[in-house]
Design an enzyme around this catalytic site. Structure first.
Site, short mmCIF file in Angstrom:
data_model
loop_
_atom_site.label_atom_id
_atom_site.label_comp_id
_atom_site.label_asym_id
_atom_site.label_seq_id
_atom_site.Cartn_x
_atom_site.Cartn_y
_atom_site.Cartn_z
N TYR A 158 0.83 -1.20 0.00
CA TYR A 158 0.00 0.00 0.00
C TYR A 158 0.87 1.26 0.00
CZ TYR A 158 -3.45 3.43 1.66
OH TYR A 158 -4.26 4.53 1.80
N LYS A 162 1.53 4.16 -3.03
CA LYS A 162 1.25 5.58 -2.82
C LYS A 162 2.50 6.42 -3.07
CE LYS A 162 -3.12 5.28 -1.70
NZ LYS A 162 -4.17 5.83 -2.61
#
Length: 269
Positions: A158, A162
């Site tokens: 994750y 990002k």
């Protein structure tokens, strides 16, 4: 504060626009006069939101597509331009949410790939397709996370995806500046959603304790920044990441959280 005429007839596409942060952004732009295209993959959600907005007198169209699929993205942008007459603003909000922590040695290649397929790949595909259809004054806003620069524990895929989105934001801003297109990003912190609101009060208090402002933000907090970045007030801003986290990332040390309350949209839309 809404400005009903600020985006009058501006054509806006929001990926992952049917729930949470995406929905708040869609509603904010519609309230300020924009014509909105709502992307989503959960059956019926984008359609239902579009119906609600049309009933309230706004222009809204659902455009289902998996943003990790190049053919679907191209078809989506073709549909957006056919329905709205073009595109002025793209907001890349689609993401696979951080709902559960996966320790490093338990992370599978499939999980890693899915985060990057929807987040980083989807952001690139949608930006590439939209920018070709934008004129000078076009605007791209990517939704990142504080996890891009302040890592969550057990969230390698994750956070890495990002971080890729923020690097892409800067690089794309340089490439597209000569075409008159601005590219920026927003990095939300703890944004409250239904899951957070269902927690016991004592648990909620523990979760917001590390936040200097003392509370979790809302989708509206992110939507307000998106509206600013899309407006003429931000005409000289490009290649930047605006953090919306109640001061969480400003401090030298943060308490670790056991419950993820970042509410970026789920699925591949």
């Amino acid at each position: 504060m809404n400005h009903p005429e600020r985006f009058r007839a501006t054509r806006v596409l929001v990926t992952g626009g049917s729930r949470n942060i995406g929905r708040a952004i869609v509603e904010r732009f519609a309230a300020e006069g924009a014509h909105v295209a709502i992307n989503g993959v959960v059956p019926g959600e984008a359609e239902d939101l579009a119906d609600e907005l049309r009933a309230a007198g706004h222009t809204a169209v659902p455009v289902p597509a998996d943003v990790s699929d190049a053919n679907q993205v191209d078809q989506m942008l073709t549909l957006v331009c056919a329905e709205l007459g073009g595109i002025d603003v793209l907001i890349n909000n689609a993401a696979v949410p951080l709902l559960g922590r996966v320790p490093f040695f338990d992370l599978t290649l499939a999980q890693w790939d899915r985060q990057f397929d929807v987040g980083a790949r989807g952001t690139y595909l949608c930006t590439h397709a939209a920018a070709q259809r934008m004129g000078p004054g076009g605007n791209v806003i990517n939704i990142s996370s504080v996890g891009a620069t302040k890592a969550h524990r057990s969230a390698v895929a994750y956070d890495a995806s990002k971080g890729a989105i923020e690097a892409f934001t800067r690089a794309a801003a340089l490439e597209l500046a000569t075409h008159g297109i601005r590219v920026n990003a927003i990095a939300p912190g703890a944004i409250s959603n239904a899951r957070f609101q269902a927690l016991e009060a004592s648990v909620q208090e523990r979760e917001v304790a590390p936040i200097p402002l003392g509370y979790a933000g809302s989708g509206d907090d992110v939507a307000g920044v998106a509206a600013f970045l899309a407006s003429t007030d931000a005409a000289y801003i490009t290649g930047q990441v605006i953090t919306v986290d109640g001061g969480l990332s400003a401090q030298a040390r943060q308490a670790s959280s056991e419950i993820e309350i970042d509410s970026t949209t789920d699925g591949a839309a």
